[in-house]
Design a protein around this motif. Structure first.
Motif, short mmCIF file in Angstrom:
data_model
loop_
_atom_site.label_atom_id
_atom_site.label_comp_id
_atom_site.label_asym_id
_atom_site.label_seq_id
_atom_site.Cartn_x
_atom_site.Cartn_y
_atom_site.Cartn_z
N ILE A 73 0.97 -1.15 -0.07
CA ILE A 73 0.10 -0.01 0.04
C ILE A 73 0.71 1.23 -0.15
O ILE A 73 0.50 2.41 -0.62
CB ILE A 73 -0.99 0.18 1.21
N GLY A 74 1.97 1.27 0.96
CA GLY A 74 2.88 2.36 0.92
C GLY A 74 3.58 2.68 -0.49
O GLY A 74 3.69 3.88 -0.73
N ALA A 75 3.84 1.62 -1.11
CA ALA A 75 4.45 1.68 -2.40
C ALA A 75 3.52 2.50 -3.44
O ALA A 75 4.05 3.21 -4.38
CB ALA A 75 5.11 0.21 -2.97
N TYR A 76 2.33 2.03 -3.38
CA TYR A 76 1.23 2.51 -4.17
C TYR A 76 1.06 4.17 -3.99
O TYR A 76 0.95 5.28 -4.80
CB TYR A 76 0.05 2.01 -4.18
N LEU A 77 1.01 4.53 -2.52
CA LEU A 77 0.84 5.85 -2.14
C LEU A 77 2.25 6.80 -2.50
O LEU A 77 2.03 7.65 -3.08
CB LEU A 77 0.83 6.10 -0.82
N LEU A 78 3.42 6.24 -2.69
CA LEU A 78 4.52 6.97 -3.00
C LEU A 78 4.78 6.96 -4.49
O LEU A 78 4.92 7.92 -4.89
CB LEU A 78 5.64 6.02 -2.42
N GLU A 81 1.05 4.64 -9.52
CA GLU A 81 1.32 4.36 -10.73
C GLU A 81 0.07 3.49 -11.42
O GLU A 81 -0.36 3.71 -12.63
CB GLU A 81 2.32 3.36 -11.15
N SER A 82 -0.67 2.37 -10.83
CA SER A 82 -1.57 1.75 -11.08
C SER A 82 -2.49 1.07 -9.88
O SER A 82 -1.96 0.36 -9.20
CB SER A 82 -1.24 0.64 -12.20
N PHE A 83 -3.66 1.63 -9.81
CA PHE A 83 -4.39 1.07 -8.70
C PHE A 83 -4.74 -0.26 -8.86
O PHE A 83 -4.64 -1.32 -7.82
CB PHE A 83 -5.88 1.74 -8.67
N LEU A 84 -5.10 -0.94 -10.02
CA LEU A 84 -5.25 -2.06 -10.22
C LEU A 84 -4.01 -3.07 -10.00
O LEU A 84 -4.01 -4.14 -9.41
CB LEU A 84 -5.42 -2.60 -11.71
N VAL A 230 12.55 -14.23 -7.86
CA VAL A 230 13.79 -13.49 -8.27
C VAL A 230 13.67 -13.16 -9.84
O VAL A 230 13.85 -12.07 -10.24
CB VAL A 230 14.99 -14.61 -8.02
N PHE A 231 13.22 -14.19 -10.74
CA PHE A 231 13.05 -13.94 -11.72
C PHE A 231 12.01 -12.88 -12.12
O PHE A 231 12.37 -12.18 -13.19
CB PHE A 231 12.81 -15.26 -12.79
N SER A 232 10.94 -13.04 -11.20
CA SER A 232 9.85 -11.95 -11.64
C SER A 232 10.26 -10.58 -11.46
O SER A 232 9.63 -9.70 -11.93
CB SER A 232 8.68 -12.45 -11.12
N ILE A 233 11.10 -10.56 -10.38
CA ILE A 233 11.53 -9.10 -10.07
C ILE A 233 12.28 -8.70 -11.32
O ILE A 233 12.15 -7.45 -11.79
CB ILE A 233 12.55 -9.04 -8.82
N TYR A 234 13.13 -9.43 -12.16
CA TYR A 234 13.86 -8.74 -13.06
C TYR A 234 12.76 -8.69 -14.39
O TYR A 234 12.96 -7.89 -15.17
CB TYR A 234 14.89 -10.27 -13.51
N LEU A 235 11.92 -9.53 -14.32
CA LEU A 235 10.98 -9.18 -15.50
C LEU A 235 10.12 -8.07 -15.32
O LEU A 235 9.90 -7.40 -16.48
CB LEU A 235 9.89 -10.43 -15.52
N TRP A 236 9.77 -7.72 -14.22
CA TRP A 236 8.60 -6.55 -14.08
C TRP A 236 9.61 -5.34 -13.71
O TRP A 236 8.96 -4.25 -13.74
CB TRP A 236 7.85 -6.87 -12.97
N TRP A 237 10.79 -5.30 -13.50
CA TRP A 237 11.55 -4.39 -13.29
C TRP A 237 11.44 -3.16 -14.35
O TRP A 237 11.77 -3.41 -15.58
CB TRP A 237 13.13 -4.45 -13.23
N GLY A 238 10.94 -1.95 -13.93
CA GLY A 238 10.70 -0.86 -15.01
C GLY A 238 9.40 -1.02 -15.55
O GLY A 238 8.96 -0.06 -16.32
N GLU A 239 8.61 -2.05 -15.43
CA GLU A 239 7.24 -2.28 -16.03
C GLU A 239 6.28 -1.80 -15.06
O GLU A 239 5.11 -1.39 -15.55
CB GLU A 239 7.04 -3.78 -16.63
#
Length: 286
Positions: A73-78, A81-84, A230-239
Motif C-alpha cells: 500500500i505504501g509503494a502505491y501511495l508513494l 502508478e496503477s491502482f489495479l 527472483v526472476f519475476s523481479i527482473y521481468l517486471w523491473w521498469g514495467e
C-alpha cells in the motif's frame, strides 16, 4: 528378460492403479465435504470462513501481515502508478501469507490475484506470465479441494494441514517437470514469434512445480516460489513498480514460509529455537 518385462509391466500397472484409485476417491471426498457443509449450515460455514481468515493468528502474525501488506500500500501511495497493480500486489501478498499460515482461504485471494494479473500480463505481452496465470486460475479450486481434504486427515493439534517433504526421487521428478515445462513452453512461445521465448517460460516451469507442491502440502514449494520471485523481479523491473515491490515481498515471505513449513515437516514445532535452527540445516551440528 521375460521376468524383467513382467516386473516392469507390474510396476506400470500398479502406478496407474494408484492414480485411478485417487481419481475414484474424488467423488467420495466431495461427498464428504458436502456433508460437512450441510452439517455446519450456512452460519456455520460463514463462521468457519471467518475463523480461517482471521482466527488463531498471534500478535506476531498480525504484525507480519500488516507490515507486508503495508509495504504494498505504501509503494502505491508513494508512486500511484496503477491502482489495479496495487490491488493485484495486495491480494497476492495476502495469498502467500495465508499459504505460509496454512490457511485454505489463501485460494480466495489467489483467485482474485490471478484474474487481475492475467489482465495486466496480457496488456504487457508477457506470454509466459499469461500462460502461468491461466494455470494458476484453474488450479485455485483444485488446490482448495486438496487442502480441505488434507485438513480432514489426522494431524498434530498445532498444524492446519499435514506438511510433507520431498525425498530424492521427489526432487528428481519435480526438477524434471520444471525443465520440461520451461523448455516446452519456451519452444511454444518461439512458434508464436515471442521475442524472449525461453526467458518468458522460466516462470512457467517454477510456477507449475511450485503450485503442484503447494497443493500437495510440500515444504519445498517455497524454494520454487523463491526462484519464481527472483526472476519475476527482473521481468517486471521498469514495467510495474507495484508488482516489482510485490515480488520482493513474495521473496521475503518465501524464506519465512520455507522455515515455517520445514519446521512442521520435520516435527520441530515446539522445540527450543536453537534446536529448530539445527533441524533446519542440511547437515548435522553438534
Amino acid at each position: 528378460m521375460n521376468n524383467e518385462m513382467k516386473l516392469t509391466g507390474n510396476k506400470v500397472k500398479n502406478y496407474f492403479n494408484r492414480k485411478l484409485d485417487k481419481i475414484k476417491a474424488v467423488k467420495g471426498n466431495l461427498t464428504g465435504l458436502n456433508e460437512d457443509v450441510k452439517r455446519l449450515g450456512f452460519l456455520g460455514v460463514l463462521k468457519a470462513i471467518w475463523m480461517d481468515l482471521f482466527g488463531g493468528r498471534s500478535l506476531k502474525g498480525w504484525i507480519y501481515l500488516i507490515l507486508l501488506a503495508g509495504v504494498q500500500i505504501g509503494a502505491y501511495l508513494l508512486n500511484p502508478e496503477s491502482f489495479l497493480g496495487m490491488v493485484a500486489g495486495l491480494t497476492g501478498i495476502l495469498c502467500v501469507i495465508y499459504v505460509n499460515e496454512q490457511r485454505a482461504s489463501n485460494y480466495l485471494f489467489g483467485l482474485v490475484n490471478s484474474l487481475i494479473y492475467l489482465y495486466m500480463s496480457m496488456g504487457s505481452s508477457f506470454y509466459g506470465e499469461v500462460a502461468t496465470t491461466l494455470f494458476f486460475t484453474v488450479m485455485q479450486p483444485i488446490g482448495l479441494y486438496m487442502w480441505l481434504v488434507n485438513a480432514k486427515q489426522p494431524k498434530a493439534d498445532n498444524v492446519r494441514i499435514t506438511v510433507k517433504k520431498l525425498d530424492f526421487k521427489g526432487w528428481v521428478k519435480n526438477l524434471f517437470i520444471t525443465a520440461v515445462v520451461w523448455l516446452g513452453m519456451g519452444f511454444l512461445y518461439s512458434k508464436i514469434n515471442s521475442a524472449r521465448p525461453f526467458r518468458d517460460s522460466v516462470t512457467d516451469g517454477t510456477n507449475v512445480t511450485g503450485q503442484f507442491l503447494m497443493n500437495g502440502g510440500f515444504a519445498e514449494q517455497w524454494i520454487f516460489w523463491a526462484a519464481t520471485n527472483v526472476f519475476s523481479i527482473y521481468l517486471w523491473w521498469g514495467e510495474s513498480f507495484e508488482l516489482t515491490v510485490m515480488y520482493w515481498v513474495y521473496l521475503l515471505n518465501s524464506i519465512v514460509g520455507w522455515v515455517n513449513w520445514t519446521i512442521d515437516a520435520k516435527g520441530l514445532r515446539g522445540l527450543p529455537v536453537k534446536d529448530q535452527i539445527k533441524g533446519l540445516l542440511p547437515f548435522q551440528v553438534n
